[in-house]
Write an enzyme that holds these catalytic residues in place. Structure first.
Site, mmCIF file in Angstrom:
data_model
loop_
_atom_site.group_PDB
_atom_site.id
_atom_site.type_symbol
_atom_site.label_atom_id
_atom_site.label_comp_id
_atom_site.label_asym_id
_atom_site.label_seq_id
_atom_site.Cartn_x
_atom_site.Cartn_y
_atom_site.Cartn_z
ATOM 1 N N ASP A 84 -9.583 -1.074 -0.781
ATOM 2 C CA ASP A 84 -8.588 -2.037 -0.318
ATOM 3 C C ASP A 84 -7.184 -1.609 -0.727
ATOM 4 O O ASP A 84 -6.223 -1.720 0.033
ATOM 5 C CB ASP A 84 -8.876 -3.429 -0.904
ATOM 6 C CG ASP A 84 -10.187 -4.010 -0.416
ATOM 7 O OD1 ASP A 84 -10.948 -3.294 0.247
ATOM 8 O OD2 ASP A 84 -10.446 -5.194 -0.703
ATOM 9 N N GLU A 447 -6.557 -8.054 4.025
ATOM 10 C CA GLU A 447 -5.875 -8.679 2.896
ATOM 11 C C GLU A 447 -4.374 -8.469 3.037
ATOM 12 O O GLU A 447 -3.927 -7.486 3.613
ATOM 13 C CB GLU A 447 -6.352 -8.070 1.577
ATOM 14 C CG GLU A 447 -7.774 -8.448 1.216
ATOM 15 C CD GLU A 447 -8.213 -7.869 -0.114
ATOM 16 O OE1 GLU A 447 -7.458 -7.053 -0.694
ATOM 17 O OE2 GLU A 447 -9.302 -8.229 -0.577
ATOM 18 N N SER A 473 -5.758 -10.399 -1.492
ATOM 19 C CA SER A 473 -6.301 -9.652 -2.604
ATOM 20 C C SER A 473 -6.451 -10.568 -3.803
ATOM 21 O O SER A 473 -5.748 -11.572 -3.943
ATOM 22 C CB SER A 473 -5.344 -8.505 -2.953
ATOM 23 O OG SER A 473 -5.609 -7.998 -4.235
#
Length: 557
Positions: A84, A447, A473
């Site tokens: 991520d 995110e 996040s």
């Protein structure tokens, strides 16, 4: 319940009819004796592109040692993972949530394809953890989860750093508060080695949840990725799975309603990531356990916030380990009767028995006493209202505003919102709306840490609110509402918001409302048309066709 230790593998390798299978196994080094023992899958998601899972090969070797010593035959398998932190703010971030399904699918397929009798699944980056639990629920063979551990904090100018400082540094740089050279110094210092993000972000939140649910050995997760004791923890885990197999304990024996409630309590008590809502809803559906988005609000509301952990608090993940670890958090919550102490764990002991083994470091203040919490209620709040009929999730760590009312600044993709923030086009009081980033619309529910961290870095964290049908996040802080459902791609109210509309957040009353007359909304709804799919083929298109609402865990099955 007693279980044949070779309850699956005997059909794969025993007898004259399975000679070909034995021949293949022997070609890669397994012996006849190996094949007479239980076959144990040691699954991991090592990948050479990020720190989160970079120690998985080493841990897999240690787990395998423990399995062999306890009488089993370990077989290493691997799957993929998406960072991520690396993909944040790009098209690649859409792959992250989708990877949760693919990881679960691939572990399930391998488990069935090789008739494994038991499993240890080593996890690290965010989506690997819920995916591992989802796979265990599907396979329902004796198994457990081992978290690879947190990255050590970086150090710069006498301060501990995490990746959150890098993202917020981008905002400080765009605001002129630091130079490009200073930003690069933060970049160089923030991530010193292997391990997942170093605070109570999504990876550490979900690792704690797995221990509170009983799916991971209590105390195994808080030791850092590069800590010397991690290798012995991995060996012990290999031995433990053989004991779990001997006892015949199955994952679905552990995944009860009470274990899910314990997991939510652990996340709420430590200011954990909002992603826990999405992942536990998905896991509950795999396990056949009734769980709704409203349960998170109800459980969080009766759980005190006792973990002073970043991003809302002061300390990083390894500080928790040094203070007494996840066991200490569980012990505190059990003392206050906030946990179901009789929930089973993979060790064969209950959560209460595990928590009783906690050893608190004298003078620590990472985990607060129950009678002196950071906040009387937990960090997870579910809002509903005219803008989120199916709900949305906010993390409240103790100091955020409880109400906000302001004009909408509307963006149909994350990149446009980020550009507006970095060009200083967002004003105090605004409500940033980022839509068409939901499970189906993204697809993949990106995110928004780049945007939220930039707002904080520019000094707008206390004066601006944000909402999105995407995700946040675990490092996000401020008044930020994610998972707004129904999403824009499905014609949810978020699709009808126009620039300048007044939006109100009311946390005490759990409301997120669009202050536009019903007649006007009806007119806009009549004019609204679904957007063409962003992908016509491949995994992204397939996911968009199958995925459910975020309020149901964004599952595809």
């Amino acid at each position: 319940m007693a279980l044949d230790p070779r309850h699956k593998s005997h059909t794969l390798v025993d007898g004259p009819g399975r000679a070909a299978a034995r021949s293949y196994f022997k070609s890669v080094g397994f012996t006849s004796e190996d094949l007479r023992r239980p076959l144990v899958m040691v699954a991991h998601s090592w990948i050479g592109t990020m720190p989160c899972n970079f120690n998985h090969r080493q841990l897999a070797a240690a787990v395998s040692e423990g399995v062999r010593a306890a009488g089993g035959t370990p077989m290493e398998v691997n799957t993929i993972s998406i960072s991520d932190g690396i993909s944040m703010g790009t098209e690649g971030m859409k792959a992250s949530l989708i990877s949760r399904e693919l990881i679960a699918d691939s572990i399930e397929l391998t488990g069935v394809g090789y008739s494994f009798d038991a499993a240890v699944i080593i996890v690290g980056c965010d989506k690997t953890i819920p995916a591992a639990a989802m796979a265990l629920a599907r396979l329902n063979i004796p198994g457990l989860i081992l978290y690879g551990g947190s990255i050590a904090p970086g150090h710069y100018k006498g301060q501990d750093l995490t990746i959150q400082d890098v993202f917020e540094g981008v905002g400080r740089h765009s605001a002129g508060a630091i130079s490009e050279e200073e930003l690069e110094n933060i970049v160089d210092a923030a991530c010193p080695g292997a391990g997942a993000c170093g605070a109570q972000y999504t990876a550490n939140t979900m690792a704690m949840v797995m221990e509170f649910m009983g799916l991971a050995p209590m105390g195994s997760g808080s030791a850092g990725a590069t800590a010397p004791e991690k290798i012995q923890i991995a060996r012990d885990t290999g031995a433990m799975v053989m004991d779990t197999l001997k006892r015949g304990q199955l994952p679905l024996d552990i995944m009860t309603r009470e274990s899910f409630e314990n997991g939510i309590v652990g996340a709420a008590a430590t200011g954990g990531s909002t992603n826990v809502v999405l992942h536990l809803l998905a896991l509950a559906r795999e396990a056949g356990v009734p769980l709704t988005i409203d349960d998170f609000d109800e459980i969080s509301d009766r759980t005190p916030l006792i973990g002073d952990l970043r991003p809302g608090g002061r300390y990083v993940a390894l500080d928790l380990h040094q203070a007494g670890g996840i066991e200490l958090v569980a012990q505190r919550l059990l003392e206050a009767k906030k946990l179901h102490g009789n929930v089973a764990t993979v060790s064969g002991r209950t959560i209460a028995e595990e928590a009783a083994r906690a050893r608190e470091t004298p003078g620590q203040d990472v985990v607060r006493p129950i009678d002196n919490p950071l906040k009387a209620t937990g960090g997870l709040v579910i809002l509903k209202g005219s803008l989120a009929p199916e709900g949305c999730v906010i993390k409240v760590a103790g100091h955020e505003r409880l109400q906000h009312r302001g004009p909408a600044r509307v963006f149909d993709r994350e990149e446009d919102a980020f550009e507006a923030v970095t060009q200083r086009k967002i004003e105090p009081g605004d409500v940033v709306v980022i839509r068409y980033e939901g499970p189906r619309g993204g697809p993949g529910m990106r995110e928004m840490l780049g945007v939220t961290a930039a707002l904080v870095g520019e000094g707008l964290g206390e004066s601006v609110a944000l909402l999105t049908d995407g995700r946040f996040s675990g490092a996000t802080r401020g008044l930020m509402a994610g998972h707004v459902a129904p999403e824009a791609a499905d014609g949810g109210p978020i699709a009808l918001v126009q620039e300048g509309d007044i939006i109100s957040f009311d946390i005490p009353n759990r409301k997120l409302d669009l202050e536009v007359a019903l007649e006007e909304l009806d007119r806009r709804r009549a004019d609204w048309k679904p957007r063409p799919a962003k992908y016509s083929h491949g995994v992204f298109a397939k996911y968009a066709r199958l995925v459910s609402s975020a309020a149901e865990g964004a599952i595809t099955g």
